[in-house]
Design a protein around this motif. Structure first.
Motif, mmCIF file in Angstrom:
data_model
loop_
_atom_site.group_PDB
_atom_site.id
_atom_site.type_symbol
_atom_site.label_atom_id
_atom_site.label_comp_id
_atom_site.label_asym_id
_atom_site.label_seq_id
_atom_site.Cartn_x
_atom_site.Cartn_y
_atom_site.Cartn_z
ATOM 1 N N GLU A 275 96.821 14.409 10.046
ATOM 2 C CA GLU A 275 96.695 15.857 10.047
ATOM 3 C C GLU A 275 95.398 16.217 10.751
ATOM 4 N N PHE A 276 95.501 16.955 11.851
ATOM 5 C CA PHE A 276 94.291 17.411 12.529
ATOM 6 C C PHE A 276 94.301 18.937 12.592
ATOM 7 N N TYR B 205 100.492 18.380 11.855
ATOM 8 C CA TYR B 205 100.887 17.186 11.100
ATOM 9 C C TYR B 205 101.615 16.249 12.059
ATOM 10 N N GLN B 206 100.942 15.207 12.483
ATOM 11 C CA GLN B 206 101.452 14.295 13.497
ATOM 12 C C GLN B 206 101.908 12.991 12.839
ATOM 13 N N ALA B 207 103.163 12.609 13.074
ATOM 14 C CA ALA B 207 103.653 11.336 12.550
ATOM 15 C C ALA B 207 102.953 10.180 13.252
ATOM 16 N N MET C 105 87.456 18.464 15.406
ATOM 17 C CA MET C 105 88.556 18.885 14.537
ATOM 18 C C MET C 105 88.416 18.162 13.208
ATOM 19 N N GLU C 106 89.102 18.671 12.204
ATOM 20 C CA GLU C 106 89.117 18.019 10.901
ATOM 21 C C GLU C 106 90.307 17.064 10.849
ATOM 22 N N LEU C 107 90.024 15.804 10.583
ATOM 23 C CA LEU C 107 91.037 14.750 10.577
ATOM 24 C C LEU C 107 91.314 14.289 9.150
ATOM 25 N N THR C 108 92.575 14.073 8.846
ATOM 26 C CA THR C 108 92.974 13.565 7.536
ATOM 27 C C THR C 108 94.089 12.541 7.724
ATOM 28 N N TYR C 109 94.027 11.457 6.979
ATOM 29 C CA TYR C 109 95.040 10.397 7.039
ATOM 30 C C TYR C 109 95.707 10.303 5.666
#
Length: 421
Positions: A346-347, A331-333, A251-255
């Motif tokens: 964000e995955f 969008y995971q807190a 998956m594409e991960l973003t912080y």
């Protein structure tokens, strides 16, 4: 409905803590209860102002965003504990999150009166100028003889007590709705999408919008790389191993951090071939620079949902990738070990291969049907018409109807897992 529960005791063994956890477990159909502790907070001292400390500000934000508050108070010398009084001093000195906030008081004590005098005093404090909470009148819940009140699983034993507690909590839920109607919509604190402030982990004096932010910021703080070991909460990896591990995620991960700065993505391919295009030069940017201006309100809404705890995860289906994909932005807190919000994970992934694999392994097939294709397991809420990608700016709204799976008589492989049967 989001409720904050305040443990009014600093004791390691607290029956008021047990009471709140019982409420959280037993009455989750009424509201989502988040329990906060006060045992590690600094004592109020006007000469040593701690209002802006992370500990006080975390509680301030949680209460401001909550629909209501439940305070569980013990009784010490006919009044509330010093630590609870200290918290209320902090919350009425320069900040006032309890103002016009619906509050319910409960309490437990060793003796028959069940913290009745402490509850009476607490009502007076909550009504004081600077606090100005709206305390639910009557409906006192006084739990006495608490040593015998709970069983070994920390459940209340007496059915009449449970029934009365449930009725008061139902009334509190209705009380919140009445207060909300009278007070009107609560103002929502705007998000700093341009990162004009800083947080503890902000790397200062480096241009956030610079294409070489990663290299410049790394040099400034002496960031480690290569085969240097990093101790994690349950493991030791080199920086290279961390990169391999994150790059292997399907998956594409973003912080994006607590300051709304885009600080990482797992760079494995060029932006033009990604589900949500990222560019190396974007890393370090404030989120406002990652979106068109027209999308900023939606970005702010997503962040406020996660920061406030109204939702733990916001999910959006983006249907622009064609019928052979089912791409979902999640969008995971993220929270630290104390439950404080620290940013967004964000995955993004295409669910279709997973669904296809599941159907093959279980022998189920897809049929027509109306399903919720955006909210997933989280409860549906009033979502803006266009949900944004909190980093890249994608804001297509899913209007497609997703099929549902129905079982057939095929045999399921219950042992081999991901291997072919």
């Amino acid at each position: 409905m989001k409720i904050i529960g305040i443990v009014g005791s600093s004791a390691e063994l607290s029956y008021n803590r047990k009471l709140l956890y019982f409420i959280k477990k037993q009455y989750k159909h009424l509201f989502n209860l988040e329990i906060i502790e006060i045992k590690d907070l600094p004592m109020f001292n006007q000469s040593n102002n701690q209002t802006q400390s992370p500990e006080i500000q975390a509680i301030n934000r949680k209460i401001k965003y909550a629909d209501g508050v439940i305070i569980a108070t013990p009784e010490h010398n006919h009044t509330i504990t010093a630590s609870l009084k200290s918290l209320l001093e902090w919350l009425s000195y320069e900040i006032h999150p309890l103002e016009d906030k619906p509050v319910m008081i409960v309490g437990a004590s060793y003796y028959d009166q069940g913290s009745s005098r402490a509850q009476l005093h607490l009502r007076q404090i909550l009504d004081a100028p600077g606090v100005n909470a709206i305390v639910m009148p009557g409906n006192e819940f006084l739990l006495g003889k608490v040593r015998e009140a709970f069983d070994e699983q920390d459940n209340l034993k007496d059915e009449r007590t449970i029934g009365f507690l449930g009725s008061t909590l139902e009334k509190f839920s209705r009380f919140i709705k009445v207060v909300s109607a009278l007070e009107g919509p609560r103002p929502v604190e705007p998000e700093d999408l341009y990162c004009e402030g800083t947080i503890e982990t902000t790397i200062t004096d480096v241009d956030m919008s610079a294409d070489d932010w990663v290299e410049t910021a790394a040099a400034k703080v002496g960031a480690v790389e290569g085969n240097t070991y990093v101790k994690l909460n349950r493991g030791i990896l080199t920086v290279d191993q961390l990169n391999y591990f994150l790059a292997s995620m399907p998956m594409e991960l973003t912080y994006a951090d607590d300051n709304n700065q885009f600080i990482y993505y797992n760079y494995t391919k060029e932006g033009s071939t990604m589900l949500a295009g990222r560019q190396p030069g974007q890393v370090g940017n404030p989120l406002a620079l990652c979106h068109p201006e027209k999308a900023l309100k939606n970005v702010e809404w997503v962040i406020q949902q996660l920061r406030s705890g109204a939702q733990d995860c916001v999910r959006v289906h983006v249907p622009t990738h064609g019928p052979d994909k089912y791409v979902v932005h999640n969008y995971q807190a993220m929270h630290d070990e104390n439950g404080n919000y620290v940013g967004i994970n964000e995955f993004i992934l295409d669910f279709k291969p997973i669904v296809d694999w599941y159907l093959k392994k279980t022998g189920q097939q897809l049929t027509g049907g109306q399903v919720d294709g955006t909210s997933g397991a989280s409860e549906q809420s009033s979502v803006p018409a266009d949900q944004p990608d909190a980093v890249s700016g994608a804001s297509e709204h899913d209007t497609n109807t997703a099929p549902t799976a129905v079982p057939t008589t095929a045999t399921v492989d219950a042992v081999s897992g991901a291997s072919e049967h």
